[in-house]
Enzyme design. Structure first.
Site, PDB file in Angstrom:
ATOM      1  N   LYS A  13     -17.723 -22.044  24.634  1.00 30.23           N
ATOM      2  CA  LYS A  13     -16.389 -22.348  23.936  1.00 30.23           C
ATOM      3  C   LYS A  13     -16.645 -23.033  22.755  1.00 30.23           C
ATOM      4  O   LYS A  13     -16.112 -22.687  21.837  1.00 30.23           O
ATOM      5  CB  LYS A  13     -15.639 -23.032  25.201  1.00 30.23           C
ATOM      6  CG  LYS A  13     -15.309 -22.604  26.304  1.00 30.23           C
ATOM      7  CD  LYS A  13     -14.557 -23.296  27.149  1.00 30.23           C
ATOM      8  CE  LYS A  13     -15.176 -24.555  27.862  1.00 30.23           C
ATOM      9  NZ  LYS A  13     -16.306 -24.366  28.573  1.00 30.23           N
ATOM     10  N   ARG A  86      -7.894 -28.136  32.303  1.00 27.95           N
ATOM     11  CA  ARG A  86      -9.123 -27.902  33.115  1.00 27.95           C
ATOM     12  C   ARG A  86      -8.574 -28.050  34.722  1.00 27.95           C
ATOM     13  O   ARG A  86      -9.306 -27.986  35.442  1.00 27.95           O
ATOM     14  CB  ARG A  86     -10.033 -29.114  33.070  1.00 27.95           C
ATOM     15  CG  ARG A  86     -11.509 -28.291  32.652  1.00 27.95           C
ATOM     16  CD  ARG A  86     -12.508 -29.635  32.387  1.00 27.95           C
ATOM     17  NE  ARG A  86     -13.618 -29.157  32.239  1.00 27.95           N
ATOM     18  CZ  ARG A  86     -14.385 -29.464  31.083  1.00 27.95           C
ATOM     19  NH1 ARG A  86     -13.619 -29.494  29.868  1.00 27.95           N
ATOM     20  NH2 ARG A  86     -15.605 -29.148  30.853  1.00 27.95           N
ATOM     21  N   ARG A 125     -29.155 -26.945  26.049  1.00 30.38           N
ATOM     22  CA  ARG A 125     -28.203 -27.177  25.142  1.00 30.38           C
ATOM     23  C   ARG A 125     -28.935 -28.398  24.386  1.00 30.38           C
ATOM     24  O   ARG A 125     -29.273 -29.668  25.129  1.00 30.38           O
ATOM     25  CB  ARG A 125     -26.851 -27.398  25.579  1.00 30.38           C
ATOM     26  CG  ARG A 125     -26.042 -27.954  24.369  1.00 30.38           C
ATOM     27  CD  ARG A 125     -24.435 -27.957  24.688  1.00 30.38           C
ATOM     28  NE  ARG A 125     -24.114 -28.251  25.961  1.00 30.38           N
ATOM     29  CZ  ARG A 125     -22.702 -28.357  26.426  1.00 30.38           C
ATOM     30  NH1 ARG A 125     -22.028 -27.545  25.874  1.00 30.38           N
ATOM     31  NH2 ARG A 125     -22.724 -28.826  27.621  1.00 30.38           N
ATOM     32  N   ARG A 158     -27.506 -33.925  26.105  1.00 29.75           N
ATOM     33  CA  ARG A 158     -26.378 -34.645  26.754  1.00 29.75           C
ATOM     34  C   ARG A 158     -26.568 -35.081  28.359  1.00 29.75           C
ATOM     35  O   ARG A 158     -27.351 -34.273  28.694  1.00 29.75           O
ATOM     36  CB  ARG A 158     -25.056 -33.755  26.949  1.00 29.75           C
ATOM     37  CG  ARG A 158     -24.338 -33.757  25.626  1.00 29.75           C
ATOM     38  CD  ARG A 158     -23.139 -32.538  25.713  1.00 29.75           C
ATOM     39  NE  ARG A 158     -22.421 -32.704  26.803  1.00 29.75           N
ATOM     40  CZ  ARG A 158     -21.246 -31.651  27.017  1.00 29.75           C
ATOM     41  NH1 ARG A 158     -21.116 -31.040  25.931  1.00 29.75           N
ATOM     42  NH2 ARG A 158     -20.478 -31.794  28.127  1.00 29.75           N
ATOM     43  N   ARG A 169     -21.192 -29.993  37.807  1.00 30.09           N
ATOM     44  CA  ARG A 169     -20.042 -29.291  36.846  1.00 30.09           C
ATOM     45  C   ARG A 169     -19.722 -27.982  37.454  1.00 30.09           C
ATOM     46  O   ARG A 169     -18.541 -27.686  37.179  1.00 30.09           O
ATOM     47  CB  ARG A 169     -20.778 -29.299  35.490  1.00 30.09           C
ATOM     48  CG  ARG A 169     -21.031 -31.081  35.082  1.00 30.09           C
ATOM     49  CD  ARG A 169     -21.652 -31.078  33.606  1.00 30.09           C
ATOM     50  NE  ARG A 169     -20.685 -30.397  32.710  1.00 30.09           N
ATOM     51  CZ  ARG A 169     -21.464 -30.053  31.469  1.00 30.09           C
ATOM     52  NH1 ARG A 169     -22.915 -30.196  31.374  1.00 30.09           N
ATOM     53  NH2 ARG A 169     -20.795 -29.682  30.699  1.00 30.09           N
TER      54      ARG A 169
END
Ligand code: ADP
Ligand code: AMP
Length: 219
Positions: A13, A86, A125, A158, A169
């Site tokens: 996203k 969300r 990431r 992160r 998650r």
């Protein structure tokens, strides 16, 4: 243009939103980025959010709704929402705020990708703490390993991209967020589903082609 980009964490996203705003010029309103900025600034909101974020859960709806409706009010030239809504409650409250402002969402893009692909995207990431640029150790490498192409800053992982939090998650996504797609369908909104298992550039081609079609309908 006012858009929503839906999809699980790691679907791409943020990556696609950056490309959308570079082309169309609206604001990129990422609830995750706003929360991380609040945490970095040590605000009351940031402190309230940190436990939920670090465990891979969701920050309470009332906190998020106030934060995002506030950001939307300031985005006069349109926006693309990333990471919000969300939950179905967030979607309902967003709709109420839009009705009150006499506005509506012109497009909802849903990035569809399998959980098996997502885990590798999240754990690989890397982000630039200074400019927010996002890379991947295998899929979207910086020119020099571990260093941001744009400002030379050392890239970071992160905390919530570490494997132990990623599983939670994804669980949170399936339990609380996936239903947002059904919510929009139930209100009669068209959802543009994109195969986000493709390469970054191929996803962009698909997204842009859908947005061009949308623009010609809106005009
Ligand atoms: P989200 O904002 O949905 O959580 P990101 O845009 O931050 O996801 O992407 C998650 C990770 O996956 C990043 O490291 C990014 O470089 C990488 N990525 C994004 N889209 C793709 C894709 N289509 N193929 C492979 N890797 C991707
Ligand atoms: P993201 O950057 O979108 O992956 O979001 C990082 C974290 O911020 C999430 O795991 C949640 O803890 C929190 N968060 C972001 N957006 C929302 C939202 N709309 N509702 C609740 N929590 C959120």
């Amino acid at each position: 243009m006012r858009l929503i980009l839906l999809g699980p964490p790691g679907a791409g996203k943020g990556t696609q939103c950056k490309r959308i705003v570079a082309k169309y010029g609206m604001a990129h309103l990422s609830s995750g980025d706003i929360l991380r900025a609040e945490r970095a600034a040590g605000t009351e909101l940031g402190i309230k959010a940190q436990g939920y974020m670090d465990s891979g859960g969701l920050v309470p709806d009332d906190v998020i709704i106030d934060m995002m409706t506030g950001a939307i009010k300031k985005a006069a030239g349109g926006y693309v929402l990333d990471g919000f809504p969300r939950t179905v409650v967030q979607g309902e409250e967003l709709d109420k705020a839009l009705v009150a402002a006499g506005e509506s969402i012109e497009g909802i893009v849903n990035l569809v990708v399998d959980d098996k692909i997502i885990a590798g995207r999240l754990t690989g990431r890397r982000s630039c703490p200074r400019c927010g640029a996002v890379y991947h150790v295998a899929n979207l490498k910086p020119k020099v390993e571990g260093i941001c192409d744009k400002d030379g800053e050392k890239l970071m992982q992160r905390e919530d991209d570490k494997p132990e939090v990623v599983a939670n998650r994804l669980k949170t996504y399936h339990e609380q967020t996936a239903a947002v797609v059904g919510y929009y369908e139930s209100t009669g909104k068209a959802i543009i589903n994109i195969d986000a298992g493709q390469s970054v550039d191929d996803v962009t081609v698909s997204v842009f082609s859908e947005l061009e079609a949308l623009c010609s309908q809106v005009e």
